[in-house]
Design an enzyme around this catalytic site. Structure first.
Site, PDB file in Angstrom:
ATOM      1  N   HIS A   1      -8.454   6.986   3.575  1.00 55.68           N
ATOM      2  CA  HIS A   1      -7.963   8.252   3.055  1.00 55.68           C
ATOM      3  C   HIS A   1      -9.082   8.990   2.340  1.00 55.68           C
ATOM      4  CE1 HIS A   1      -7.967   5.934  -0.671  1.00 55.68           C
ATOM      5  NE2 HIS A   1      -7.780   7.064  -1.349  1.00 55.68           N
TER       6      HIS A   1
ATOM      7  N   ASN B   1     -14.149   8.958  -0.483  1.00 55.08           N
ATOM      8  CA  ASN B   1     -14.830   7.828  -1.109  1.00 55.08           C
ATOM      9  C   ASN B   1     -14.450   6.577  -0.328  1.00 55.08           C
ATOM     10  OD1 ASN B   1     -15.633   9.546  -3.219  1.00 55.08           O
ATOM     11  ND2 ASN B   1     -13.794   9.092  -4.391  1.00 55.08           N
TER      12      ASN B   1
ATOM     13  N   CYS C   1       0.831  -1.206   0.000  1.00 56.52           N
ATOM     14  CA  CYS C   1       0.000   0.000   0.000  1.00 56.52           C
ATOM     15  C   CYS C   1       0.868   1.260   0.000  1.00 56.52           C
ATOM     16  CB  CYS C   1      -0.917   0.006   1.220  1.00 56.52           C
ATOM     17  SG  CYS C   1      -1.882   1.528   1.401  1.00 56.52           S
TER      18      CYS C   1
ATOM     19  N   GLN D   1      -9.654  12.839  -0.254  1.00 55.99           N
ATOM     20  CA  GLN D   1      -9.002  13.692  -1.238  1.00 55.99           C
ATOM     21  C   GLN D   1      -9.458  15.141  -1.071  1.00 55.99           C
ATOM     22  OE1 GLN D   1      -8.584  11.904  -5.306  1.00 55.99           O
ATOM     23  NE2 GLN D   1      -9.992  10.363  -4.493  1.00 55.99           N
TER      24      GLN D   1
END
Length: 355
Positions: free
Chosen positions: A169, A156, A70, A171
């Site tokens: 996470h 999202n 990742c 954005q």
């Protein structure tokens, strides 16, 4: 909060946000990265009056890597990632595969925690407050860029939404124009003021609180409700009770209460379909996919001070094992058809209060 800015090997900006003032962030990105080359452009649709970002370089972005590869986990045990440090609280960095770049805006990634297996709902109130601080700081910083007209902070979650990285996470997009959705809100705002002399956002929140049937949570400084004309099966709007145009204008009282309100909403979303909450992938009903979207006023809008900051949280799952797809009416004509009455959705979200 302590803020430490640095640069990645290819020149992109990375910022650490730490809860402790004594945190030291001096790790250097050791990766042999080539300079970033983006091909992002904005094209105007003359028929609809909106704009489309064309970003062909995003075809090569990282897609569902194994957990041990990742790029949003800390760099440790000999494996180098987007974050040079061996641990972190919250990190923001320029997206390596941005939809918007240069004169066409800016795109950033926000890592909520270094724990790959967590979700936002797993954060403590203190961690969630730090994320709020990061969102606020980035809104203020991006406002200084001549290429940015509006800042959009969002998350999202879930493969069903289209997420390509499993790490918790979000954005941040810095748009070079007010978005079409915001322009519609501003138009309705102006028409309502001309017709009634009142603020549309204030009236909507007051009417929802007066009716009560769609209220999910009502705190001292925030109100959460399913809107009367909800587009999505389960959709909640979260408003501060003191109207402000963006995150930078929130007062201390609202900032203090936000983590408890928001974490409670996320936990309830994870309980909608299985009654027990969340669950890891592969264990019964997968975690509820959702989009969480902050709506903030454009920086140069005439009605900027009349706009109301709010967060819209919604899922595309309409019932257990079934998704809400945007078919002909929604995708072709932008007329939504909701399978779940907003009052029923609000009742379900009240029923699944987290323990």
């Amino acid at each position: 909060m302590k803020k430490t800015a640095t640069r990645l090997a290819d020149g992109r900006e990375l910022i650490y946000y730490d809860a402790r003032d004594d945190a030291v962030r001096d790790a250097v990105d050791q990766r042999p990265l080539d300079p970033i080359s983006t091909r992002s452009e904005i094209r105007h649709d003359r028929l609809l009056g909106d704009d489309v970002a064309v970003a062909s370089h995003r075809q090569g972005r990282t897609y569902h890597p194994p957990a041990d590869e990742c790029p949003l986990c800390p760099s440790r045990d000999g494996r180098l990632s987007e974050i040079p440090a061996s641990d972190y609280d919250v990190v923001v960095f320029e997206n390596r595969f941005p939809s918007l770049a240069g004169d066409a805006g800016r795109c950033e990634v926000v890592c909520f925690t270094s724990d790959h297996d967590a979700s936002f709902a797993d954060l403590t109130a203190e961690q969630a407050a730090l994320v709020l601080d990061a969102w606020t700081d980035r809104t203020a910083e991006l406002a200084q860029l001549p290429s940015v007209e509006q800042v959009f902070c969002f998350e999202n979650r879930g493969r069903e939404i289209g997420v390509t990285l499993g790490h918790p996470h979000g954005q941040i997009y810095g748009y070079p124009f007010p978005t079409p959705r915001t322009r519609l809100m501003l138009r309705s705002l102006a028409e309502h003021r001309e017709r009634t002399g009142r603020n549309l956002f204030d009236d909507v929140v007051a009417e929802e609180r007066s009716d009560g049937s769609r209220i999910v949570l009502d705190g001292e400084h925030w109100t959460a409700f399913v809107p009367y004309a909800a587009h999505w099966p389960y959709e909640v709007h979260l408003y501060p009770k003191r109207r402000v145009p963006d995150l930078t204008a929130l007062d201390d009282a609202a900032r203090t209460e936000f983590p408890q309100m928001y974490l409670e909403l996320l936990k309830r979303f994870d309980r909608i379909f299985d009654g027990r909450g969340g669950g890891k992938e592969g264990e019964g009903e997968p975690p509820t996919p959702y989009i969480a979207a902050w709506h903030q006023a454009p920086f140069t809008a005439d009605d900027r001070e009349e706009f109301a900051l709010h967060l819209e949280l919604f899922t595309i799952r309409r019932t257990s094992g079934k998704l809400k797809f945007l078919a002909g009416s929604e995708s072709g004509m932008n007329v939504f058809i909701n399978d779940v009455p907003p009052e029923a959705a609000a009742e379900r979200l009240r029923e699944v209060a987290s323990k």
